[in-house]
Write an enzyme that holds these catalytic residues in place. Structure first.
Site, PDB file in Angstrom:
ATOM      1  N   SER A 103       1.116   9.173 -15.631  1.00 49.07           N
ATOM      2  CA  SER A 103       1.193  10.171 -14.565  1.00 49.07           C
ATOM      3  C   SER A 103       2.016   9.541 -13.447  1.00 49.07           C
ATOM      4  CB  SER A 103      -0.206  10.536 -14.067  1.00 49.07           C
ATOM      5  OG  SER A 103      -0.995  10.999 -15.124  1.00 49.07           O
ATOM      6  N   LYS A 178       1.139  18.170 -14.100  1.00 47.52           N
ATOM      7  CA  LYS A 178      -0.008  17.263 -14.236  1.00 47.52           C
ATOM      8  C   LYS A 178      -0.656  16.981 -12.876  1.00 47.52           C
ATOM      9  CE  LYS A 178      -2.684  13.838 -15.421  1.00 47.52           C
ATOM     10  NZ  LYS A 178      -3.957  14.063 -16.072  1.00 47.52           N
ATOM     11  N   LYS A 247      -3.985   8.622  -6.672  1.00 45.45           N
ATOM     12  CA  LYS A 247      -2.505   8.600  -6.761  1.00 45.45           C
ATOM     13  C   LYS A 247      -1.978   9.967  -7.197  1.00 45.45           C
ATOM     14  CE  LYS A 247      -1.375   7.824 -10.716  1.00 45.45           C
ATOM     15  NZ  LYS A 247      -1.088   7.577 -12.142  1.00 45.45           N
TER      16      LYS A 247
HETATM   17  P1  NAD Z   1      -5.157   1.603 -17.400  1.00 48.59           P
HETATM   18  O1  NAD Z   1      -5.108   0.889 -16.096  1.00 48.59           O
HETATM   19  O2  NAD Z   1      -6.380   1.516 -18.228  1.00 48.59           O
HETATM   20  O3  NAD Z   1      -3.916   1.149 -18.321  1.00 48.59           O
HETATM   21  C1  NAD Z   1      -2.647   0.825 -17.807  1.00 48.59           C
HETATM   22  C2  NAD Z   1      -2.162  -0.379 -18.610  1.00 48.59           C
HETATM   23  O4  NAD Z   1      -0.837  -0.706 -18.178  1.00 48.59           O
HETATM   24  C3  NAD Z   1      -3.023  -1.627 -18.377  1.00 48.59           C
HETATM   25  O5  NAD Z   1      -3.469  -2.137 -19.627  1.00 48.59           O
HETATM   26  C4  NAD Z   1      -2.083  -2.594 -17.660  1.00 48.59           C
HETATM   27  O6  NAD Z   1      -2.317  -3.961 -17.995  1.00 48.59           O
HETATM   28  C5  NAD Z   1      -0.741  -2.119 -18.165  1.00 48.59           C
HETATM   29  N1  NAD Z   1       0.380  -2.503 -17.311  1.00 48.59           N
HETATM   30  C6  NAD Z   1       0.450  -2.476 -15.961  1.00 48.59           C
HETATM   31  N2  NAD Z   1       1.662  -2.889 -15.546  1.00 48.59           N
HETATM   32  C7  NAD Z   1       2.374  -3.177 -16.674  1.00 48.59           C
HETATM   33  C8  NAD Z   1       3.704  -3.629 -16.903  1.00 48.59           C
HETATM   34  N3  NAD Z   1       4.543  -3.888 -15.886  1.00 48.59           N
HETATM   35  N4  NAD Z   1       4.107  -3.826 -18.181  1.00 48.59           N
HETATM   36  C9  NAD Z   1       3.260  -3.570 -19.212  1.00 48.59           C
HETATM   37  N5  NAD Z   1       1.985  -3.141 -19.058  1.00 48.59           N
HETATM   38  C10 NAD Z   1       1.558  -2.947 -17.793  1.00 48.59           C
HETATM   39  O7  NAD Z   1      -4.794   3.115 -17.069  1.00 48.59           O
HETATM   40  P2  NAD Z   1      -5.084   4.387 -18.014  1.00 48.59           P
HETATM   41  O8  NAD Z   1      -6.387   4.980 -17.588  1.00 48.59           O
HETATM   42  O9  NAD Z   1      -4.831   4.040 -19.416  1.00 48.59           O
HETATM   43  O10 NAD Z   1      -3.927   5.361 -17.471  1.00 48.59           O
HETATM   44  C11 NAD Z   1      -2.563   5.207 -17.856  1.00 48.59           C
HETATM   45  C12 NAD Z   1      -1.790   6.381 -17.255  1.00 48.59           C
HETATM   46  O11 NAD Z   1      -2.316   7.618 -17.780  1.00 48.59           O
HETATM   47  C13 NAD Z   1      -1.927   6.466 -15.737  1.00 48.59           C
HETATM   48  O12 NAD Z   1      -0.706   6.894 -15.194  1.00 48.59           O
HETATM   49  C14 NAD Z   1      -3.022   7.506 -15.538  1.00 48.59           C
HETATM   50  O13 NAD Z   1      -2.933   8.148 -14.280  1.00 48.59           O
HETATM   51  C15 NAD Z   1      -2.786   8.428 -16.711  1.00 48.59           C
HETATM   52  N6  NAD Z   1      -3.969   9.157 -17.219  1.00 48.59           N
HETATM   53  C16 NAD Z   1      -5.171   8.540 -17.385  1.00 48.59           C
HETATM   54  C17 NAD Z   1      -6.255   9.275 -17.912  1.00 48.59           C
HETATM   55  C18 NAD Z   1      -7.612   8.648 -18.139  1.00 48.59           C
HETATM   56  O14 NAD Z   1      -8.572   9.392 -18.429  1.00 48.59           O
HETATM   57  N7  NAD Z   1      -7.771   7.330 -18.061  1.00 48.59           N
HETATM   58  C19 NAD Z   1      -6.086  10.622 -18.244  1.00 48.59           C
HETATM   59  C20 NAD Z   1      -4.821  11.215 -18.086  1.00 48.59           C
HETATM   60  C21 NAD Z   1      -3.766  10.475 -17.560  1.00 48.59           C
END
Ligand code: NAD
Length: 302
Positions: A103, A178, A247
């Site tokens: 997102s 979104k 965010k």
């Molecule tokens: P999360 O924090 O669990 O996962 C993000 C991952 O990215 C982490 O494992 C982190 O180590 C990795 N990361 C960060 N910087 C990095 C880099 N420079 N290079 C490589 N890896 C890197 O977050 P999430 O909950 O999995 O969410 C991911 C995205 O999806 C976000 O944008 C979030 O807003 C969106 N989202 C989340 C959900 C949910 O239910 N968790 C639902 C819909 C959308």
């Protein structure tokens, strides 16, 4: 531009709560292999024994020779830096495809377009909804922005992760859609908690009240999927961080001028969630917004 992705492996960057199950669902859709990377060693290790998956030491290594790169990263700033400074765009196969499933803000991609064009790369923004549960079952809803050709090329990969895939319009429109979804979701969760606090104060049983809401006109995604499961149980374990929700809803207001005048309720929702992001512990789950609302009310749900 071709309507298929060139032959080659698929790279997946960001193996967190969402990226881990999404990448697992992609394995079958990437017969030439999936190349994964996350900055966290534990997240990488979770794929070490997975057939068909190569765990890489950097995003650029994952992208090297890949036909497509998919990202599930915390925000658009990180996406832009991984794509440019991280060297991903330089390593993808010419004619390859970039799919941002994080997102991110809708304006994330504009500064990258020239570089994408030089490399004959296509780009799609394809953020998701449905949470960890639907990421695991491959049943996400996906809001995809981009040209008709780019969406067509992305479709076989998107279909491995989601069941309802909307072409929302040009690049960035998936992110706008979104962010608006999450503004509504964050607002209804907060109002649902306030409603339950009123019920508590009156002396109602809150499991009963939630059951009634779920078969009545107050029903919403929070009454259905969050209140019993994560709030009344106090597990606060939805797998979606409060900081990520904050965010997203900030993005929803920042997308247009004069948003506070157009959406005063939305502005107060964003103010509440911003306070929560400042006051609650780092890493709080988004369902812990209930704890801030309880503090304001001087009353608890349990
Ligand atoms: P999360 O924090 O669990 O996962 C993000 C991952 O990215 C982490 O494992 C982190 O180590 C990795 N990361 C960060 N910087 C990095 C880099 N420079 N290079 C490589 N890896 C890197 O977050 P999430 O909950 O999995 O969410 C991911 C995205 O999806 C976000 O944008 C979030 O807003 C969106 N989202 C989340 C959900 C949910 O239910 N968790 C639902 C819909 C959308």
């Amino acid at each position: 531009m071709s309507t298929t992705v060139p032959a080659g492996p698929v790279a997946f960057i960001g193996l967190g709560h969402m990226g881990n199950p999404m990448a697992r669902n992609l394995i079958k859709a990437a017969p030439e292999g999936l190349r994964v990377f996350d900055t966290e060693a534990d997240a990488r290790a979770a794929f070490a024994a997975e057939p068909g998956v190569t765990v890489c030491a950097s995003a650029a290594e994952a992208a090297s020779g890949s036909a497509a790169v998919i990202m599930s990263l915390p925000n658009g700033k990180i996406v832009a830096s991984v794509l440019s400074e991280g060297g991903v765009l330089d390593r993808l196969k010419p004619g390859g495809l970039v799919i941002d499933m994080s997102s991110s803000a809708p304006g994330t991609y504009a500064p990258l377009l020239e570089h994408l064009g030089d490399k004959h790369l296509d780009i799609v923004d394809a953020p998701v909804s449905g949470g960890v549960a639907r990421a695991e079952t491959g049943a996400l809803s996906i809001m995809a922005g981009g040209t008709d050709e780019a969406i067509e090329r992305a479709m076989p990969l998107l279909e491995a992760m989601g069941t309802t895939i909307f072409h929302t319009g040009p690049l960035g429109s998936g992110q706008a859609t979104k962010a608006l979804n999450n503004l509504l979701s964050a607002g209804t969760l907060a109002l649902t908690v306030e409603t339950l606090l009123l019920g508590r104060k009156f002396g109602l049983d809150l499991d009963m009240l939630t059951d009634v809401l779920n078969v009545s006109t107050g029903r919403n995604n929070s009454t259905d999927k969050k209140i019993h499961q994560f709030v009344l149980s106090r597990s606060f374990a939805s797998g979606f961080a409060l900081a990520l929700m904050q965010k997203d809803i900030r993005t929803a207001l920042d997308m247009v001028e004069e948003s506070d005048e157009i959406a005063p309720l939305g502005a107060s929702v964003v103010a509440l969630w911003t306070e929560a992001a400042e006051e609650l512990e780092a890493g709080a789950d988004h369902t812990q917004i209930a704890e801030l609302i309880e503090r304001h009310a001087g009353l608890r749900l349990d």
